[in-house]
Design a protein around this motif. Structure first.
Motif, PDB file in Angstrom:
ATOM      1  N   SER B  71      34.682  53.872  22.230  1.00  0.00           N
ATOM      2  CA  SER B  71      35.146  52.656  22.918  1.00  0.00           C
ATOM      3  C   SER B  71      36.280  52.008  22.122  1.00  0.00           C
ATOM      4  O   SER B  71      37.298  51.603  22.685  1.00  0.00           O
ATOM      5  CB  SER B  71      34.010  51.663  23.086  1.00  0.00           C
ATOM      6  OG  SER B  71      33.007  52.209  23.917  1.00  0.00           O
ATOM      7  N   GLN B 107      32.744  49.907  29.904  1.00  0.00           N
ATOM      8  CA  GLN B 107      31.333  50.268  29.925  1.00  0.00           C
ATOM      9  C   GLN B 107      30.487  49.136  30.516  1.00  0.00           C
ATOM     10  O   GLN B 107      29.517  49.372  31.201  1.00  0.00           O
ATOM     11  CB  GLN B 107      30.905  50.493  28.464  1.00  0.00           C
ATOM     12  CG  GLN B 107      30.005  51.649  28.221  1.00  0.00           C
ATOM     13  CD  GLN B 107      29.849  51.922  26.718  1.00  0.00           C
ATOM     14  OE1 GLN B 107      30.662  51.522  25.887  1.00  0.00           O
ATOM     15  NE2 GLN B 107      28.793  52.616  26.373  1.00  0.00           N
ATOM     16  N   ASP B 183      35.690  54.146  30.187  1.00  0.00           N
ATOM     17  CA  ASP B 183      34.625  54.180  29.186  1.00  0.00           C
ATOM     18  C   ASP B 183      33.278  54.433  29.868  1.00  0.00           C
ATOM     19  O   ASP B 183      32.675  53.514  30.416  1.00  0.00           O
ATOM     20  CB  ASP B 183      34.605  52.855  28.425  1.00  0.00           C
ATOM     21  CG  ASP B 183      33.873  52.980  27.094  1.00  0.00           C
ATOM     22  OD1 ASP B 183      33.248  54.032  26.870  1.00  0.00           O
ATOM     23  OD2 ASP B 183      33.931  52.027  26.305  1.00  0.00           O
ATOM     24  N   GLU B 184      32.832  55.655  29.820  1.00  0.00           N
ATOM     25  CA  GLU B 184      31.587  56.056  30.490  1.00  0.00           C
ATOM     26  C   GLU B 184      31.490  55.467  31.896  1.00  0.00           C
ATOM     27  O   GLU B 184      30.502  54.799  32.232  1.00  0.00           O
ATOM     28  CB  GLU B 184      30.377  55.635  29.649  1.00  0.00           C
ATOM     29  CG  GLU B 184      30.381  56.310  28.290  1.00  0.00           C
ATOM     30  CD  GLU B 184      29.186  55.902  27.435  1.00  0.00           C
ATOM     31  OE1 GLU B 184      28.096  55.736  27.999  1.00  0.00           O
ATOM     32  OE2 GLU B 184      29.351  55.775  26.219  1.00  0.00           O
TER      33      GLU B 184
HETATM   34 MG   LIG Z   1      31.213  52.815  23.872  1.00  0.00          MG
END
Ligand SMILES: [Mg+2]
Ligand SMILES: Nc1ncnc2c1ncn2[C@@H]1O[C@H](COP(=O)(O)OP(=O)(O)OP(=O)(O)O)[C@@H](O)[C@H]1O
Lengths: 258, 283
Positions: B71, B107, B183-184
């Motif tokens: 991140s 995220q 991010d994911e």
């Molecule tokens: Mg992360």
């Protein structure tokens, strides 16, 4: 059905209080404690009197001005303190010192400087309202999720735009909670200031009547001031609700819209 | 068709067409380290000497254990965090702050709770001066694409985690950043929606040729989507290996799953990640 009950419950509470008052007054049966009914009957007399009505409107005017000024200063200050540790560090000691002082206690000094007129009373209201509004604005701004500000920055919002268009709306539920407390405090300081600087206003009528042993008027004024507080608070809560419905769960939004 | 492993410092050169002038890379990360001051204890090294170059239009995934700085690396490219050492560049210019050329999908979603789904997706377009009607039409199309038709007037609070994630993706796609920093983004989705959105993302990417930096914990997903997979070591995050994924496009999931090359990539990368596990027992 449940909605009907929850709508009615404040009314029921008022009614219950009045009945209790009525019974207590009838039992005690003294001059200085008129029955609820007598007090209610006196309300139209007070409001019908031009002089009294002007006094009460004066009070409301000062309250509105004090409250508005306080919000105009306190919300931006609180938001800036919430977003900048340096601003917070600068103002915090001052606020910590002012916080526990009853603002009405400053009234004599303020009167010494500004006289017994509007300026002193409005200033006291301003002071009384400011702290909770600053505090809640500060908390609200501090809690704004950083990634939300980053998202705005990535979309091209400048620092000032982020303050107005992200921090302000994100903190709004908390700010309005502060303003609601502020509103009630404004009413309290309004009456207190008029008790100290006896020159005009609702508090003045009340204490003049007290001096002249007009207890019906005293209690009628208490009813008027109380009702004013309840109506203003309810109106403000309704406004708050409209502004921050997005922060409440869905069911409530539907109820509120109906 | 074997896994091509590049050392990080060689990875930095991959923007270069061999023997010719260097094609301008979209993103250049040069000797970036990130140190965080941690109260009480001494500072914490989150990223150590990261060198990475991402070509224009490339799809690059980042894999690595939790807390290795994935991140943080995206935040540096986004301009939200400035690295303690080294520089990150976009189109050759040193990154000094965020900008609409780089669109993050966080995220944590970070939706604007006071805006409806439609209001969130429209926000960036309106900020860029697109007329309301046009912004709304485009946003409605995107909302439909991420499968949220009918939810336009819902507030974020009324959505599930997966739905919020889809709004966040639509909100960023809406303003057409040339680099997507994700991010994911599919982390909170069920397998079915995840597969669908992977395909949608690939379609968008194949059409617009955006540059994508994509953080994920799923090796499958990384191999399926990417041109390159960056494998990072446990904290302090270093680049352990950059794997070129040499699979034909357009990729179709059903075909790939049967493809031996695909399977080999997945196994090799999983082994790389497992390897890392031995040398890092201590915090
Ligand atoms: Mg992360
Ligand atoms: N603002 C910060 N202050 C202090 N330490 C931080 C900060 N941000 C991140 N860190 C630390 O840096 C390291 C990397 O964090 P990061 O969030 O980038 O990891 P990650 O690879 O994204 O993990 P995950 O896969 O769990 O999302 C972690 O050890 C974290 O504790």
């Amino acid at each position: 059905m449940r909605i009907a009950v929850s709508r009615l419950s404040p009314l029921l509470a008022c009614l219950g209080l009045l009945v209790a008052w009525q019974l207590a007054a009838m039992l005690l049966h003294t001059d200085s404690f008129p029955t609820a009914w007598q007090a209610i009957l006196t309300v139209p007399d007070v409001l019908g009197d031009r002089e009294s009505l002007l006094n009460i409107l004066d009070s409301i005017r000062r309250m509105v001005i004090g409250l508005t000024l306080a919000m105009l200063v306190s919300i931006p200050l609180g938001l800036m303190m919430g977003r900048s540790a340096r601003v917070a560090a600068f103002f915090n000691p001052l606020l910590m010192m002012v916080y526990p002082v009853p603002k009405a206690a400053l009234m004599p000094v303020i009167m010494l400087w500004l006289g017994v007129g509007d300026a002193s009373k409005t200033l006291v209201i301003f002071l009384g309202v400011s702290l909770p509004v600053i505090y809640h604005s500060f908390q609200g701004a501090k809690a704004v999720e950083e990634k939300m500000l980053w998202s705005g920055a990535a979309m091209g919002l400048s620092a000032v735009q982020r303050m107005f268009r992200i921090v302000l709306p994100a903190a709004l539920p908390e700010i309005l909670t502060g303003c609601r407390t502020g509103l009630v405090l404004a009413l309290i300081t309004m009456v207190t200031s008029e008790m100290i600087a006896r020159q005009s206003g609702a508090g003045n009528i009340l204490f003049n009547a007290m001096d002249m042993a007009q207890y019906d008027t005293v209690f009628a004024m208490i009813i008027i001031i109380g009702a004013l507080g309840i109506v203003l608070d309810a109106a403000f809560d309704k406004l708050r609700w409209r502004l921050v419905a997005w922060a409440e769960p869905r069911q409530d939004i539907l109820l509120g819209a109906s | 068709m074997q896994v091509v492993s590049l050392r990080p410092e060689i990875g930095a050169e991959t923007g270069k067409v061999s023997g010719q002038t260097r094609a301008p890379a979209m993103i250049d990360i040069e000797s970036v380290s990130q140190r965080f001051e941690v109260s009480g204890r001494k500072s914490h090294l989150a990223l150590s000497d990261i060198n990475l170059s991402v070509a224009d239009g490339a799809f690059v995934s980042i894999l690595g254990p939790s807390g290795c700085g994935k991140s943080t690396l995206l935040y540096i490219v986004g301009g939200f965090v400035s690295p303690t050492e080294g520089v990150a560049k976009v189109k050759g210019n040193v990154i000094t702050g965020p900008g609409p050329d780089r669109g993050p999908v966080f995220q944590e979603f970070a939706l604007f709770p006071w805006k409806t789904v439609l209001g969130n997706v429209m926000y960036g377009l309106r900020q860029q001066g697109v007329k309301r009607a046009e912004a709304e039409a485009q946003s409605r199309r995107l909302i439909e694409m991420v499968g949220l038709k009918g939810y336009e007037n819902f507030y974020p609070k009324e959505l599930s985690g997966g739905m919020k994630q889809r709004v966040a993706i639509a909100r960023t796609l809406a303003y057409h950043p040339s680099v997507l920093l994700m991010d994911e983004p599919f982390g909170a989705l069920d397998a079915h929606t995840r597969t669908r959105l992977q395909n949608d993302l690939l379609n968008i990417w194949e059409r617009d040729r955006k540059t994508v930096l994509f953080v994920t914990h799923s090796v499958d997903e990384a191999v399926f989507l990417s041109d390159k997979v960056v494998v990072m070591t446990r904290s302090p995050g270093r680049i352990k290996e950059i794997v070129d994924i040499d699979l034909p496009r357009p990729r179709r999931r059903a075909e790939l799953l049967l493809d031996a090359r695909y399977q080999k990539y997945v196994v090799d990368i999983e082994r790389l990640i497992d390897d890392g596990r031995d040398d890092v027992v201590q915090p």
